[in-house]
Enzyme design. Structure first.
Site, short mmCIF file in Angstrom:
data_model
loop_
_atom_site.label_atom_id
_atom_site.label_comp_id
_atom_site.label_asym_id
_atom_site.label_seq_id
_atom_site.Cartn_x
_atom_site.Cartn_y
_atom_site.Cartn_z
N GLY A 1 0.85 -1.19 0.00
CA GLY A 1 0.00 0.00 0.00
C GLY A 1 0.88 1.23 0.00
O GLY A 1 1.83 1.33 -0.75
N CYS A 2 0.58 2.16 0.87
CA CYS A 2 1.34 3.41 0.98
C CYS A 2 2.79 3.08 1.27
O CYS A 2 3.12 2.53 2.31
CB CYS A 2 0.74 4.25 2.11
SG CYS A 2 1.78 5.61 2.63
N PHE A 3 3.69 3.43 0.35
CA PHE A 3 5.07 3.04 0.59
C PHE A 3 5.74 3.83 1.69
O PHE A 3 6.71 3.38 2.27
CB PHE A 3 5.92 2.96 -0.67
CG PHE A 3 6.03 4.12 -1.59
CD1 PHE A 3 6.26 3.87 -2.94
CD2 PHE A 3 5.95 5.44 -1.18
CE1 PHE A 3 6.41 4.91 -3.84
CE2 PHE A 3 6.10 6.47 -2.07
CZ PHE A 3 6.33 6.20 -3.42
N TRP A 4 5.23 4.99 2.05
CA TRP A 4 5.83 5.75 3.14
C TRP A 4 5.68 5.02 4.47
O TRP A 4 6.62 4.88 5.22
CB TRP A 4 5.20 7.13 3.26
CG TRP A 4 5.35 8.02 2.06
CD1 TRP A 4 6.33 7.97 1.11
CD2 TRP A 4 4.48 9.08 1.70
NE1 TRP A 4 6.12 8.95 0.18
CE2 TRP A 4 5.00 9.65 0.51
CE3 TRP A 4 3.33 9.62 2.24
CZ2 TRP A 4 4.40 10.73 -0.13
CZ3 TRP A 4 2.73 10.69 1.60
CH2 TRP A 4 3.26 11.24 0.44
N CYS B 1 -0.33 8.77 5.71
CA CYS B 1 -0.18 7.36 5.34
C CYS B 1 -1.40 6.61 5.82
O CYS B 1 -1.71 6.64 7.01
CB CYS B 1 1.07 6.73 5.95
SG CYS B 1 1.17 5.00 5.45
#
Length: 176
Positions: free
Chosen positions: A50-53, A162
């Protein structure tokens, strides 16, 4: 109109570019190198979560993780930009094929362990009435680093967005 829940075909993919994204030599969190060559004995593996952060931040805390980088994999566009990867997709709440779950291994041992972990974790999810795991598990995929401002983003912008969540289900994989 194309279906935005499906990956584009090679013919419909953006052209991309030969030039790699330039990223900092040193990791913003731990100071280790961010690009190869890494120290002898190190292995690489890619996780799409999902959100890579937020996913990257989770790995900063794990023992044995030497360095993290965020980027894009398993597409047809070489060295894409964030805007190219996200073109036509809704970004709020992380919807779209670019947020799919994946494990991209770099050797047969990692591949076997990833497949075994999928089976074990599915058993735990079944106990909590979750559906089937849809994580793609493939070996030897190319990664294209995201732009520098995405690297270690939540270190640089601690209150950055995020939407990464979890199931609350854990799975212990003991040595066999």
């Amino acid at each position: 109109m194309t279906d935005k829940t499906q990956l584009p075909s090679r013919a419909r993919a953006l052209k991309g570019r030969e030039e790699k994204m330039v990223v900092a030599d040193k990791h913003a969190v731990n100071g280790n190198p961010t690009v190869e060559p890494f120290p002898e004995g190190m292995e690489t593996i890619m996780f799409g979560m999902g959100c890579f952060w937020g996913a990257e931040k989770l790995f900063w805390r794990l023992p044995g993780v030497f360095s993290t980088q965020v980027g894009y994999a398993n597409g047809f566009t070489p060295n894409p930009t964030y805007h190219e990867v996200c073109s036509g997709m809704r970004q709020h709440n992380d919807n779209g094929t670019q947020y799919r779950s994946a494990i991209y291994t770099s050797n047969p041992t990692q591949q076997l362990l990833a497949l075994q972990s999928k089976v074990a974790y599915q058993q735990e999810l079944d106990k909590k009435n979750y559906g089937p795991i849809t994580t793609e598990i493939l070996e030897n995929q190319q990664i294209y680093y995201a732009e520098e401002y995405h690297q270690q983003y939540l270190k640089k912008v601690p209150k950055g967005y995020c939407g990464l969540k979890g199931t609350g289900v854990s799975c212990s994989l003991g040595a066999k």
